[in-house]
Design a protein around this motif. Structure first.
Motif, PDB file in Angstrom:
ATOM      1  N   SER B 287      -6.952 -26.770  12.323  1.00 36.59           N
ATOM      2  CA  SER B 287      -5.905 -26.032  11.604  1.00 36.59           C
ATOM      3  C   SER B 287      -4.688 -26.925  11.439  1.00 36.59           C
ATOM      4  O   SER B 287      -4.025 -26.913  10.401  1.00 36.59           O
ATOM      5  N   ILE B 362      -8.463 -19.497  16.827  1.00 36.34           N
ATOM      6  CA  ILE B 362      -7.587 -20.656  16.647  1.00 36.34           C
ATOM      7  C   ILE B 362      -6.388 -20.279  15.787  1.00 36.34           C
ATOM      8  O   ILE B 362      -6.418 -19.320  15.028  1.00 36.34           O
ATOM      9  N   HIS B 363      -5.348 -21.113  15.910  1.00 38.25           N
ATOM     10  CA  HIS B 363      -4.159 -20.950  15.085  1.00 38.25           C
ATOM     11  C   HIS B 363      -4.573 -21.004  13.613  1.00 38.25           C
ATOM     12  O   HIS B 363      -5.432 -21.798  13.239  1.00 38.25           O
ATOM     13  N   ARG B 364      -3.924 -20.214  12.799  1.00 39.92           N
ATOM     14  CA  ARG B 364      -4.107 -20.352  11.357  1.00 39.92           C
ATOM     15  C   ARG B 364      -3.201 -21.486  10.874  1.00 39.92           C
ATOM     16  O   ARG B 364      -2.128 -21.712  11.451  1.00 39.92           O
ATOM     17  N   PRO B 365      -3.575 -22.193   9.827  1.00 36.63           N
ATOM     18  CA  PRO B 365      -2.730 -23.287   9.331  1.00 36.63           C
ATOM     19  C   PRO B 365      -1.297 -22.819   9.049  1.00 36.63           C
ATOM     20  O   PRO B 365      -0.344 -23.558   9.287  1.00 36.63           O
TER      21      PRO B 365
END
Lengths: 184, 377
Positions: B287, B362-365
């Protein structure tokens, strides 16, 4: 080019395998890049099941689907859960015998969705005589309707991914699925 | 060299990498989300003349792997947080006895049994400090299926080269995602260092100039004593002698720390002129890289450092990044672990911010981009 595909239905329909076959076809045989992920939980047969495939002509950084270009629904519950996420002008493929179409037609109209119906389950039972190949029938429909993978790559990936001895039936299922989409 | 292309899961890639690197022994206890490593090893190892054992728990699993190593075989296990906790006693024992082995830890939500099917990077500090005492291990963090293969091969080689437990810190996302990987029919393999001296004069714990001693297996005619107690060069316990202890423990640490240079492995993107540098490892790197590329398109001087070997920590790389950039963002799937290492090294050379994420995804961009915008102000 980045194409995001979401396939959803219920456990036992072979949803995950459909995602694997498409990812394998794209990356191993069409020389593209693909990442396949799936809902992973304690869901038993009959529960919700989902797979996502990202296909690109360059390396894929962010591996998850954000705004699907293609959504394939094999159950009504899955269709309603994820339909909102489909991109404007995206491709929707449903198994019409598993859904209530009237509930989604307004959305299809409003968002300019490219809408296909593929009776995968019925075709699997009636034409192939084997309900469990409905997912492979659907891969045929996806291949023809979206061209996101090549027909040749799909055939190879199916042959590699199904149990030995069942290749011919699965290829027949794939072809029957292709026939469900008219040649537009 | 022939290369075969596969579309497989990260966990399967770890097992394939291990076997290509010469692993002949797997002992484990199944635990989500690592089980596919064991499954694949159970299918392949017996066909390759290896042994697979399912043990009664994770403690015995690592014990069996230590035993295999002393019998002259390369071995591994795979687990996740709760099992990794149980293995800590034996990790310290393996470090003290200089037993080469590989552990794949596919991290899941924590603490305790928490989130079996969700990802995290909860075990970063546990990998470093989980067993009691002063010791050094090596840990690698893959962020793709190909890296699961490559880093597991590397883990086996580093384990042999330094006679140390090496940990592959994967996570549920990388472990379960499928991607294309290229598997060569042969990989470079570091074989175990054998003594040149005969059994009469050989001292099994006398280090060569690189800090590492040769390791003859049991049954080769050498007299070997393996103990977790402080021991002399013969391997005899000498547990109340401060000098013996200091010399031994310092050597065990320094054989890793003195090779920091060759144990530094990062991948940098756009760092040459970056004002804002994102530091991440494993799944969130993907990301982060998406976001950094995006920021560059918008004219923001952002860069990325992907940590590949996390232990020993790549101090020099982070130090020079801090001297160049005004801001360093550390992103991890925990509430802050490696950020302490970054802060320790950066001191006041740059502003360090943490972008934590727990819950299993996971983190989003976009989350990275927001943080990058914030740093710009």
């Amino acid at each position: 080019m980045r194409k995001e595909i979401r396939i959803a239905g219920f456990g036992g329909q072979g949803i995950i395998l459909a995602g694997i076959v498409i990812g394998r076809a794209a990356s191993v045989h069409d020389n593209l890049f693909a990442v396949q992920t799936q809902s992973y939980g304690p869901e038993a047969r009959g529960g919700a099941s989902r797979t996502e495939v990202v296909i690109s002509d360059s390396e894929i950084d962010y591996p998850k689907v954000q705004l699907p270009d293609i959504f394939v629904a094999m159950s009504h519950e899955a269709l309603i859960t994820y339909l909102d996420g489909l991109k404007n002008g995206g491709i929707l493929i449903v198994d019409p015998d598993m859904i209530k179409e009237e509930e989604i037609l307004p959305f299809v109209e409003k968002h300019n969705i490219n809408y296909f119906k593929a009776s995968a389950t019925k075709t699997a039972v009636e034409k192939i005589g084997l309900g469990i190949v409905a997912n492979i029938v659907m891969i045929g429909a996806i291949t023809k309707a979206t061209k996101v993978i090549s027909e040749e790559a799909a055939r190879k990936a199916i042959t590699e991914s199904v149990p030995p001895g069942t290749e011919a039936k699965n290829i027949a299922a794939f072809e029957a699925g292709m026939d469900l989409i008219d040649g537009r | 060299m022939n290369i075969t292309r596969f579309f497989i899961q990260g966990n399967e890639a770890c097992a394939r990498g291990a076997i290509k690197a010469g692993c002949k022994f797997f002992a484990g206890y199944p635990i989500t989300p690592s089980t596919e490593v064991a499954e694949d090893a159970a299918i392949i190892l017996p066909k390759e003349g290896g042994t697979f054992i399912q043990m009664e728990d994770e403690i015995s699993a690592l014990g069996a792997v230590i035993g295999a190593a002393w019998a002259g075989v390369k071995g591994m296990t795979a687990t996740s947080g709760p099992g990794f906790s149980l293995m800590q006693e034996h990790i310290g024992y393996a470090a003290m006895t200089e037993t080469p082995l590989v552990i794949v830890d596919v991290q899941r939500g924590s603490p305790s049994t928490a989130q079996p099917t969700m990802a995290s990077q909860s075990d970063m500090m546990q990998a470093r400090w989980g067993s009691h005492g002063d010791y050094e291990i090596i840990a690698l963090v893959p962020s793709s299926v190909q890296e699961c293969f490559d880093f597991t091969v590397e883990a086996f080689n580093l384990a042999e080269k330094y006679r140390v437990p090496v940990i592959v810190l994967s996570d549920e996302i990388i472990g379960h995602m499928r991607e294309k990987i290229n598997i060569p029919d042969k990989v470079e393999i570091i074989a175990r260092k054998m003594p040149e001296e005969g059994p009469e004069t050989f001292l099994p714990y006398k280090a060569e100039p690189d800090g590492v001693s040769p390791m003859p297996p049991f049954g080769a005619g050498y007299k070997i004593h393996v103990t977790g107690l402080t021991h002399d060069e013969r391997g005899y316990p000498d547990a109340s002698n401060p000098e013996t202890h200091t010399k031994l423990v310092k050597r065990l640490c320094n054989k890793i720390l003195n090779h920091r240079g060759e144990l530094t492995r990062v991948k940098e993107l756009y760092t040459e002129d970056a004002d804002i540098i994102v530091v991440s490892y494993g799944a969130p790197s993907r990301s982060a890289i998406t976001a950094v590329k995006n920021a560059r398109e918008k004219g923001i001087k952002a860069g990325h450092i992907k940590l590949e070997i996390v232990w020993p920590f790549p101090e020099e790389i982070i130090r020079s990044a801090a001297q160049q950039a005004s801001d360093i963002i550390v992103a991890e799937m925990n509430l802050g672990q490696m950020v302490y290492e970054v802060e320790r090294v950066v001191k006041s050379d740059a502003e360090v911010s943490l972008l934590p994420k727990i819950g299993g995804q996971i983190h989003r961009p976009e989350e990275f981009l927001e943080m990058i915008y914030k740093c710009q102000k």
